[in-house]
Design a protein around this motif. Sequence first.
Motif, PDB file in Angstrom:
ATOM      1  N   ASP A   1       0.865  -1.173   0.000  1.00 13.35           N
ATOM      2  CA  ASP A   1       0.000   0.000   0.000  1.00 13.35           C
ATOM      3  C   ASP A   1       0.905   1.227   0.000  1.00 13.35           C
ATOM      4  O   ASP A   1       1.895   1.271   0.740  1.00 13.35           O
ATOM      5  N   VAL A   2       0.601   2.193  -0.803  1.00 11.85           N
ATOM      6  CA  VAL A   2       1.434   3.393  -0.930  1.00 11.85           C
ATOM      7  C   VAL A   2       0.581   4.578  -0.505  1.00 11.85           C
ATOM      8  O   VAL A   2      -0.445   4.877  -1.126  1.00 11.85           O
ATOM      9  N   ILE A   3       1.019   5.274   0.531  1.00 15.16           N
ATOM     10  CA  ILE A   3       0.222   6.375   1.057  1.00 15.16           C
ATOM     11  C   ILE A   3       0.733   7.733   0.580  1.00 15.16           C
ATOM     12  O   ILE A   3      -0.004   8.722   0.583  1.00 15.16           O
ATOM     13  N   ASN A   4       2.004   7.801   0.185  1.00 15.42           N
ATOM     14  CA  ASN A   4       2.588   9.062  -0.266  1.00 15.42           C
ATOM     15  C   ASN A   4       2.189   9.309  -1.722  1.00 15.42           C
ATOM     16  O   ASN A   4       2.348   8.453  -2.587  1.00 15.42           O
ATOM     17  N   ARG A   5       1.628  10.535  -1.960  1.00 13.70           N
ATOM     18  CA  ARG A   5       1.145  10.855  -3.301  1.00 13.70           C
ATOM     19  C   ARG A   5       2.266  10.822  -4.341  1.00 13.70           C
ATOM     20  O   ARG A   5       2.086  10.311  -5.444  1.00 13.70           O
TER      21      ARG A   5
END
Length: 318
Positions: free
Chosen positions: A72-76
Amino acid sequence: MRYLVTVALVALVAWIQYSWIGDAAFRYPFLAYFPIIFITGAFLDRGNGFFATVLSALAVSYFFMEPRYWIDVINRSDQVALALFVVIGFAISAVVEALHTGLVSLADEHARVSEAVRDREVLLHELAHRTRNDFANVVTLLNLQARSANAEAREALTSAAERVQTIARVHRRLELRGEHVFVDTKSYIGELCADLRLSRLAMRPIAIECNAESHSISLEKAVPLGLIINESVTNATKHAFPQRHGSIIVDFRQEGEAYKLVVADDGVGQRNGPESGKAGIGNRLMGMLAAQLGSKIEVEPRSPGTAIVVTIPVKIAN
């Protein structure tokens, strides 16, 4: 097996990045996977480049992007980078696999063309071999018939046999180039002169010299060219040297936009040309053969002797 190899390569790169490279792997996590995408697309084919791209994106997001150890990637900015990596990876895979498919198709086509060329060459050699055998049979029959004929008929049959033998020589010198068949003038005319030396001049004090440049002419033009040489030398031996020795020179070369054939002797002088009212069958035959070459027979008086000259346009001869 292809997909297992792809998984192993991606896992190896991820392990090297995580265990050995250190902080640099976190700053530039995608760079190490582009060679894997290229290699799998080029050598494994069948969608492995796309598969390697997806595996690489998962490995990077799991090991090197926050939150780590979670897909999961939370940084835009990381999301944009990951999406851009997937797009570029898919583009590389599509191009590489298209090139791979094209190269395979090209190799298959080259193999088919090479096989077709080999088959055609075999057929050409087989045809030439059978044609030479047929000509040899015709020559043998003419020579056998000449033995039981009177003097005049014997001479006519012998001349006919020599003309057939001249045509047969062409088929011994065939060269296949692309879609066309050619004959090399140097070897062809040299062999013709050597045979004439043995058949016509063996028992006469007459020398024959051959000077021929190497040029490729078509089969259709090689036959009349050889027959003209045969008839010119035969006429010279019959008429130019009554009770005397001498020499005959056969010269073939290119001059500008034309080939020039000269058959010269140092005999007694002027002989009847093909346009003469007294021309025999040999001279009339030479006139017709020269017309096939886009030329005509020219008889040049020399001191001493006579020269037969034929000028052939290069574009017609090839």
